[in-house]
Write a protein that holds these residues in place. Structure first.
Motif, short mmCIF file in Angstrom:
data_model
loop_
_atom_site.label_atom_id
_atom_site.label_comp_id
_atom_site.label_asym_id
_atom_site.label_seq_id
_atom_site.Cartn_x
_atom_site.Cartn_y
_atom_site.Cartn_z
N ASN A 210 1.23 -1.56 0.22
CA ASN A 210 -0.35 -0.37 0.48
C ASN A 210 1.07 1.11 0.25
O ASN A 210 0.49 2.54 -1.08
N HIS A 211 2.02 1.33 0.90
CA HIS A 211 2.43 3.05 0.87
C HIS A 211 3.85 2.58 -0.46
O HIS A 211 3.57 3.88 -1.50
N VAL B 17 1.91 1.65 -3.21
CA VAL B 17 1.70 1.82 -4.69
C VAL B 17 1.10 3.43 -4.42
O VAL B 17 0.97 4.34 -5.19
N LEU B 18 0.65 3.69 -3.03
CA LEU B 18 0.90 5.82 -2.55
C LEU B 18 2.40 6.50 -3.45
O LEU B 18 1.82 7.71 -3.76
N ASN B 19 3.33 5.41 -3.42
CA ASN B 19 4.64 6.21 -3.99
C ASN B 19 4.60 6.46 -5.62
O ASN B 19 5.35 6.12 -6.04
N SER C 229 0.07 -1.11 -8.74
CA SER C 229 -0.40 -2.62 -7.67
C SER C 229 -0.53 -3.47 -8.51
O SER C 229 -0.40 -4.82 -8.13
#
Length: 180
Positions: free
Chosen positions: A132-133, A135-137, A141
């Motif tokens: 998740n981290h 993907v946020l960066n 995914s």
């Protein structure tokens, strides 16, 4: 003393007393300071740590820092180091220019930990937390695979596991489509 001066001194006293009470009585503040106290260079070298290491024939990045987790926790500790952030951005650049490559995240867990997550293992939950981290960066995914693995030799350092995540880059092969 004028009335204005008395008011200003009263406001200053309230700010100082409020700050002192906040730091002294705030449970989250004490937890954060205890975690900071747990992180010492001597303790890092005496217990097993797992670095942020990504290696593919064309790409390699290694950092001494990695995502760290409290015992029995699926969420990594914040903040993460600048060295680790640089590794994430480097990995993002590499994966964006190589769409056929994927990063495999393996989250490790000990059999002594309790799994309070919705995932089948705590290692899988940790891998998803890191995913998740990433993907946020900016890492898609679709280019991230997650898995969990039992690692019995993991020993927490004052309740913290240092880097129980491993990284591997693999290549996905697209099958040719058959046209009839």
């Amino acid at each position: 003393m004028t009335r204005k001066t008395a008011y200003l001194l009263g406001i200053l006293a309230v700010v100082i007393i409020g700050t002192f009470l906040y730091v002294d009585l705030c449970s989250e503040c004490r937890i954060a300071s205890n975690q900071e106290a747990a992180i010492t260079p001597q303790s890092i070298t005496t217990l097993p740590t797992y670095p942020f290491l990504v290696n593919d024939g064309d790409y390699s990045f290694e950092a001494n820092e990695n995502f760290n987790f409290n015992e029995s926790s699926p969420s990594f500790l914040m903040p993460i180091s600048g060295e680790l952030k640089n590794g994430i951005f480097s990995l993002k650049d590499y994966l964006s220019s190589n769409n056929q490559k994927t990063i495999d995240l393996t989250g490790f867990y000990s059999d002594k930990e309790e799994n309070h997550s919705s995932f089948s293992t705590l290692g899988l939950a940790r891998a998803h937390s890191v995913k998740n981290h990433l993907v946020l960066n900016g890492i898609p995914s679709e280019q991230i695979n997650t898995m969990g693995k039992l690692k019995e030799d993991m020993i927490p350092n004052k309740g913290v596991f240092w880097g129980p995540i491993a990284y591997n880059i693999s290549t996905t092969v697209e099958e040719p489509s058959i046209v009839n």
